[in-house]
Design a protein around this motif. Structure first.
Motif, short mmCIF file in Angstrom:
data_model
loop_
_atom_site.label_atom_id
_atom_site.label_comp_id
_atom_site.label_asym_id
_atom_site.label_seq_id
_atom_site.Cartn_x
_atom_site.Cartn_y
_atom_site.Cartn_z
N TYR A 75 -4.29 -8.24 -16.03
CA TYR A 75 -2.87 -8.41 -16.29
C TYR A 75 -2.63 -8.71 -17.77
N ASN A 76 -1.39 -8.45 -18.19
CA ASN A 76 -0.90 -8.87 -19.50
C ASN A 76 0.50 -9.43 -19.29
N ASN A 77 0.66 -10.73 -19.57
CA ASN A 77 1.94 -11.40 -19.31
C ASN A 77 2.38 -11.22 -17.86
N GLU A 78 1.44 -11.40 -16.94
CA GLU A 78 1.66 -11.36 -15.49
C GLU A 78 2.04 -9.97 -14.99
N LYS A 79 1.83 -8.95 -15.80
CA LYS A 79 2.08 -7.57 -15.37
C LYS A 79 0.75 -6.84 -15.28
N LEU A 80 0.54 -6.15 -14.16
CA LEU A 80 -0.72 -5.45 -13.93
C LEU A 80 -0.91 -4.33 -14.94
N THR A 81 -2.09 -4.30 -15.57
CA THR A 81 -2.39 -3.26 -16.56
C THR A 81 -3.57 -2.39 -16.17
N GLU A 82 -4.48 -2.92 -15.34
CA GLU A 82 -5.67 -2.14 -15.01
C GLU A 82 -6.23 -2.53 -13.65
N VAL A 83 -6.64 -1.51 -12.90
CA VAL A 83 -7.35 -1.70 -11.62
C VAL A 83 -8.68 -0.96 -11.73
N THR A 86 1.25 1.22 -17.49
CA THR A 86 2.06 0.92 -18.67
C THR A 86 3.47 0.59 -18.20
N HIS A 87 3.94 -0.61 -18.55
CA HIS A 87 5.26 -1.07 -18.14
C HIS A 87 6.28 -0.68 -19.22
N ASN A 88 7.22 0.17 -18.85
CA ASN A 88 8.17 0.74 -19.80
C ASN A 88 9.43 -0.13 -19.94
N SER A 89 10.15 0.07 -21.03
CA SER A 89 11.33 -0.75 -21.33
C SER A 89 12.46 -0.54 -20.34
N ASP A 90 12.48 0.60 -19.64
CA ASP A 90 13.54 0.87 -18.67
C ASP A 90 13.22 0.35 -17.28
N GLY A 91 12.11 -0.37 -17.14
CA GLY A 91 11.73 -0.94 -15.85
C GLY A 91 10.81 -0.07 -15.02
N THR A 92 10.59 1.17 -15.42
CA THR A 92 9.65 2.02 -14.72
C THR A 92 8.23 1.67 -15.14
N VAL A 93 7.26 2.15 -14.37
CA VAL A 93 5.85 1.91 -14.69
C VAL A 93 5.13 3.26 -14.67
N ILE A 128 3.56 -13.37 0.08
CA ILE A 128 2.21 -13.71 -0.36
C ILE A 128 2.19 -13.81 -1.88
N VAL A 129 1.74 -14.91 -2.40
CA VAL A 129 1.71 -15.12 -3.84
C VAL A 129 0.89 -14.02 -4.51
N GLY A 130 1.49 -13.38 -5.52
CA GLY A 130 0.79 -12.39 -6.32
C GLY A 130 0.72 -11.00 -5.74
N PHE A 131 1.08 -10.84 -4.47
CA PHE A 131 0.94 -9.52 -3.85
C PHE A 131 1.90 -8.50 -4.45
N ASP A 132 3.07 -8.97 -4.89
CA ASP A 132 4.07 -8.05 -5.45
C ASP A 132 3.64 -7.45 -6.78
N LYS A 133 2.56 -7.96 -7.39
CA LYS A 133 2.06 -7.43 -8.66
C LYS A 133 1.08 -6.26 -8.45
N LEU A 134 0.60 -6.07 -7.22
CA LEU A 134 -0.46 -5.10 -6.95
C LEU A 134 0.12 -3.70 -6.80
#
Length: 256
Positions: free
Chosen positions: A95-103, A114-121, A183-189
């Motif tokens: 993660y980077n700043n609590e956003k998933l970057t790599e699996v 990659t988390h984009n400025s418009d909210g898309t990934v 579930i804690v953290g599941f929404d980041k996956l």
């Protein structure tokens, strides 16, 4: 005038009470401890879930056991043990700043986000060979609305040179609580697809398109899911004639 004041006071208090109850339902959050999945043929599989507060520790059924590792409230590792083959699959999350970057997976693949400025990934999936060489399998974009994944568009990079293959999957939701969201953290996956959404999927439309030369082949499938809910607006039963990942009838019961 006194009666009017009393009436206004009663309406105000009632509105505040109803609003408080609604917020309690939305914010309460509770975890299922068991799910019972049954098929049309009568086959039943029970899965038991163990928690530390609202952090998922493990999930186990007759076929496998999955252990979850956390760091600062984020799921950083998932290990699944097969009881039938004794195989082990390890998936690591960065993660980077609590956003998933790599699996990264022991099944020899990597997914970058990659988390984009418009909210898309935006995302890219690569396979990794024995020499650590990567080959892109596909790339795509995830679109969100109201904390729900509503669209997943994907282009397949391993298609034939003379063709372009793509897919678009869209999701419609109810307004009730998805139990996995508690579930804690599941929404980041992000690799878990629409399961990370706040609400429950009631319809999925999966479209595929293959363009080869001057010809185009398109197909679309629609999957519906129905639910029953408890007094806290959490599902107690989920029924699908077919789904995106399962072509067969399935009924799931949630026990909290």
């Amino acid at each position: 005038m006194k009666n009017l004041v009393k009436t206004f006071f009663f309406i105000s208090i009632t509105a505040i009470f109803l609003s408080s109850c609604s917020n309690d339902k939305n914010e309460k959050g509770k975890n299922f401890i068991k799910i019972i999945e049954s098929t049309q043929n009568g086959i039943v599989e029970n899965s038991v879930f163990t928690y530390n507060d609202k952090q998922l520790v493990s999930a186990e059924n007759s076929k496998s056991k999955t252990d979850y590792t956390y760091n600062d409230g984020l799921i950083t590792k998932v290990i699944t043990y097969s009881k039938t083959t004794n195989a082990t699959i390890v998936v690591n999350y960065k993660y980077n700043n609590e956003k998933l970057t790599e699996v990264t997976s022991s099944e020899n693949y990597v997914i970058n986000y990659t988390h984009n400025s418009d909210g898309t990934v935006s995302y890219e999936k690569f396979t990794v060979d024995a020499k650590k060489q990567q080959q892109k399998v596909y790339h795509g974009t995830l679109v969100f609305k109201n904390q729900n994944l509503i669209k997943d568009e994907r282009v397949f990079d391993d298609a034939d040179e003379n063709s372009v293959s793509s897919s678009k999957t869209t999701f419609d939701y109810d307004t009730f609580n998805n139990p996995y969201f508690s579930i804690v953290g599941f929404d980041k996956l992000l690799d878990q697809g629409a399961a990370i959404s706040k609400n429950n999927i009631v319809m999925t439309v999966a479209e595929t398109t293959v363009v080869s030369g001057e010809g185009t082949i398109s197909s679309a499938n629609m999957y519906k899911t129905t639910f029953k809910y408890d007094s806290d607006d959490y599902p107690t039963e989920q029924v699908s004639e077919a789904s995106l990942n399962n072509p067969n009838y399935s009924k799931i019961q949630y026990l909290y």
